[in-house]
Design a protein around this motif. Structure first.
Motif, PDB file in Angstrom:
ATOM      1  N   UNK A   1      76.160   7.829  40.193  1.00 21.91           N
ATOM      2  CA  UNK A   1      75.211   8.834  39.741  1.00 21.91           C
ATOM      3  C   UNK A   1      74.185   9.128  40.830  1.00 21.91           C
ATOM      4  N   UNK A   2      73.214   9.960  40.492  1.00 23.51           N
ATOM      5  CA  UNK A   2      72.173  10.320  41.458  1.00 23.51           C
ATOM      6  C   UNK A   2      71.200   9.152  41.607  1.00 23.51           C
ATOM      7  N   UNK A   3      70.987   8.654  42.846  1.00 21.58           N
ATOM      8  CA  UNK A   3      70.038   7.544  43.030  1.00 21.58           C
ATOM      9  C   UNK A   3      68.618   7.950  42.639  1.00 21.58           C
ATOM     10  N   UNK A   4      67.918   7.059  41.970  1.00 22.11           N
ATOM     11  CA  UNK A   4      66.551   7.347  41.533  1.00 22.11           C
ATOM     12  C   UNK A   4      65.615   7.715  42.692  1.00 22.11           C
ATOM     13  N   UNK A   5      65.711   7.058  43.878  1.00 21.62           N
ATOM     14  CA  UNK A   5      64.811   7.449  44.974  1.00 21.62           C
ATOM     15  C   UNK A   5      64.918   8.914  45.368  1.00 21.62           C
ATOM     16  N   UNK A   6      66.130   9.470  45.281  1.00 24.07           N
ATOM     17  CA  UNK A   6      66.287  10.883  45.634  1.00 24.07           C
ATOM     18  C   UNK A   6      65.593  11.778  44.615  1.00 24.07           C
ATOM     19  N   UNK A   7      65.627  11.376  43.349  1.00 26.08           N
ATOM     20  CA  UNK A   7      64.901  12.149  42.342  1.00 26.08           C
ATOM     21  C   UNK A   7      63.400  12.115  42.613  1.00 26.08           C
ATOM     22  N   UNK A   8      62.897  10.967  43.079  1.00 27.42           N
ATOM     23  CA  UNK A   8      61.483  10.868  43.436  1.00 27.42           C
ATOM     24  C   UNK A   8      61.178  11.810  44.597  1.00 27.42           C
ATOM     25  N   UNK A   9      62.064  11.835  45.603  1.00 27.52           N
ATOM     26  CA  UNK A   9      61.878  12.724  46.759  1.00 27.52           C
ATOM     27  C   UNK A   9      61.873  14.183  46.319  1.00 27.52           C
ATOM     28  N   UNK A  10      62.823  14.554  45.471  1.00 28.23           N
ATOM     29  CA  UNK A  10      62.918  15.951  45.011  1.00 28.23           C
ATOM     30  C   UNK A  10      61.667  16.349  44.229  1.00 28.23           C
ATOM     31  N   UNK A  11      61.177  15.458  43.370  1.00 27.82           N
ATOM     32  CA  UNK A  11      59.976  15.753  42.592  1.00 27.82           C
ATOM     33  C   UNK A  11      58.763  15.944  43.506  1.00 27.82           C
ATOM     34  N   UNK A  12      58.582  15.021  44.463  1.00 28.84           N
ATOM     35  CA  UNK A  12      57.456  15.141  45.392  1.00 28.84           C
ATOM     36  C   UNK A  12      57.582  16.391  46.262  1.00 28.84           C
ATOM     37  N   UNK A  13      58.811  16.686  46.685  1.00 34.55           N
ATOM     38  CA  UNK A  13      59.028  17.889  47.493  1.00 34.55           C
ATOM     39  C   UNK A  13      58.656  19.148  46.715  1.00 34.55           C
ATOM     40  N   UNK A  14      59.070  19.207  45.442  1.00 34.04           N
ATOM     41  CA  UNK A  14      58.740  20.371  44.611  1.00 34.04           C
ATOM     42  C   UNK A  14      57.224  20.534  44.465  1.00 34.04           C
ATOM     43  N   UNK A  15      56.530  19.412  44.268  1.00 36.67           N
ATOM     44  CA  UNK A  15      55.073  19.462  44.129  1.00 36.67           C
ATOM     45  C   UNK A  15      54.419  19.983  45.402  1.00 36.67           C
ATOM     46  N   UNK A  16      54.842  19.460  46.547  1.00 42.18           N
ATOM     47  CA  UNK A  16      54.193  19.842  47.799  1.00 42.18           C
ATOM     48  C   UNK A  16      54.647  21.213  48.301  1.00 42.18           C
ATOM     49  N   UNK A  17      55.842  21.642  47.934  1.00 46.50           N
ATOM     50  CA  UNK A  17      56.235  23.020  48.232  1.00 46.50           C
ATOM     51  C   UNK A  17      55.356  23.987  47.456  1.00 46.50           C
ATOM     52  N   UNK A  18      55.115  23.662  46.191  1.00 44.42           N
ATOM     53  CA  UNK A  18      54.221  24.501  45.382  1.00 44.42           C
ATOM     54  C   UNK A  18      52.814  24.509  45.982  1.00 44.42           C
ATOM     55  N   UNK A  19      52.312  23.323  46.365  1.00 45.90           N
ATOM     56  CA  UNK A  19      50.967  23.239  46.934  1.00 45.90           C
ATOM     57  C   UNK A  19      50.857  24.058  48.218  1.00 45.90           C
ATOM     58  N   UNK A  20      51.848  23.932  49.093  1.00 41.12           N
ATOM     59  CA  UNK A  20      51.771  24.610  50.392  1.00 41.12           C
ATOM     60  C   UNK A  20      51.965  26.115  50.284  1.00 41.12           C
ATOM     61  N   UNK A  21      52.718  26.574  49.284  1.00 41.77           N
ATOM     62  CA  UNK A  21      53.026  28.008  49.182  1.00 41.77           C
ATOM     63  C   UNK A  21      52.183  28.762  48.167  1.00 41.77           C
TER      64      UNK A  21
END
Length: 389
Positions: free
Chosen positions: A238-258
């Motif tokens: 299945x999808x490793x949990x660390x990657x889900x953490x990375x995707x969540x943080x990336x989504x947050x910071x993409x929103x913040x930066x844009x």
């Protein structure tokens, strides 16, 4: 013969379209490079590099550097650098292990503690940079030594282990198959929704619109890779949990930066500090918050690393700052400031991890890995400088 003269507006529009195409090509060059790396290592490892098991391990291994690269993108865009993040990862991971093993704190409490400690130390460095005008290179170089020394002192040079099962699950658990596919479909739906929404807003404001082929073509490419990655990972555990953490943080910071004023201020500060100051942007306060966010992300990375290793050591996080900076530069972030994207940094982190993983599978000696990564970093910076000229 009725000839219509070319107006300045037509020329400007053509230039904007050319610029849009150029930027799109730059973004897709990273994806093409990643595909080529996968094909080359897949060929030389007899397809083992592209196996579901190896891809799962690859994504898990890149998660720590990916989290650091998210924060490092904002640091570099703001015109600074942070050489302390590797030591800060080690220190926050050590604090986590000490509280968890020696003082029996629960998992939630130690995770919060790691993030808070990282944010406080990031704020301390940001204060020196923003309010005392000490160059970030010097402050974070000092921080690198200070944080490593604190870790050695707190841990008394010992390896602290083992961690509880709930803590190990942070980096060693997987998302169920069905929920993985559901998450992939939700992500694709969100991409479509934001694309339609952005096109509608740009049209209402009278701004230049990219062609539908470009916008929806991007969604098609992204959707293909999201579904392919989900399928390959689900073939293993299945999808490793660390990657889900990375995707969540990336989504947050993409929103913040844009989408936030803070994000726009960071790009303005890195692009032209004098103009940013004259426009009323509080440079000191925003610089401080950039370093706080980097420190908090280093705390998250420390938790992920300690969970994956099931231990905290005095060498944890060693040289991670260079991997994070390299990931950002390879991903298109300019060391001159004012330019960079979180998505590019994540692709850069994946490229770096793929090179490490692929060369290890081919039994290539470790020194060659350092040489290749160093050459890639130099070439990436040269491309950035050449494109500016």
């Amino acid at each position: 013969m009725n000839t219509q003269p070319t107006t300045d507006t037509d020329t400007d529009t053509d230039e904007k379209r050319g610029l849009s195409f150029k930027l799109d090509m730059q973004a897709y060059t990273l994806i093409i490079a990643l595909v080529l790396i996968a094909v080359i290592f897949g060929f030389f490892t007899g397809g083992e590099f592209l196996s579901s098991r190896n891809l799962s391990n690859l994504f898990s291994q890149m998660s720590v550097v990916a989290v650091l690269a998210i924060g490092m993108t904002l640091i570099i865009v703001a015109g600074h650098i942070d050489l302390s993040v590797g030591s800060l990862v080690g220190l926050t991971g050590g604090v986590t292990a000490i509280l968890h093993v020696w003082y029996d704190w629960n998992t939630f409490a130690v995770v919060v503690a790691a993030i808070v400690v990282g944010a406080i130390l990031g704020a301390w460095q940001g204060w020196w940079v923003a309010y005392r005008a000490v160059p970030a290179f010097i402050v974070t170089l000092g921080g690198m030594l200070i944080f490593r020394g604190i870790l050695i002192g707190l841990s008394k040079g010992q390896t602290i282990a083992p961690m509880s099962n709930s803590f190990k699950d942070i980096s060693n658990s997987y998302f169920p198959f069905g929920l993985g596919y559901l998450l992939a479909l939700v992500s694709i739906g969100m991409l479509y929704f934001w694309t339609v929404r952005n096109r509608s807003k740009r049209k209402d404001m009278g701004l230049l619109l990219p062609t539908q082929l470009i916008d929806y073509g991007k969604i098609g490419v992204y959707s293909f890779f999201i579904l392919l990655a989900t399928y390959m990972l689900n073939r293993y555990h299945g999808i490793p949990t660390p990657i889900l953490i990375v995707v969540l943080l990336a989504a947050i910071f993409i929103f913040i930066s844009n989408k936030t004023a803070f994000g726009r201020y960071v790009y303005a500060i890195g692009g032209n500090p004098e103009a940013a100051a004259l426009s009323g942007i509080n440079i000191k306060r925003n610089t401080l918050w950039v370093f706080i966010s980097m420190g908090a992300l280093a705390g998250v990375a420390g938790v992920i690393l300690t969970s994956r290793l099931n231990a905290a050591t005095v060498n944890a996080g060693n040289m991670y700052e260079l991997d994070a900076i390299a990931a950002c530069v390879i991903g298109g972030t300019s060391l001159m400031g004012g330019k960079g994207k979180v998505v590019g940094a994540l692709i850069g982190a994946l490229i770096m991890a793929s090179i490490d993983n692929g060369m290890s599978m081919m039994n290539i000696e470790t020194f060659w890995q350092y040489i290749v990564k160093g050459l890639i970093l130099i070439v990436a910076v040269w491309i950035d400088i050449a494109s500016k000229k």
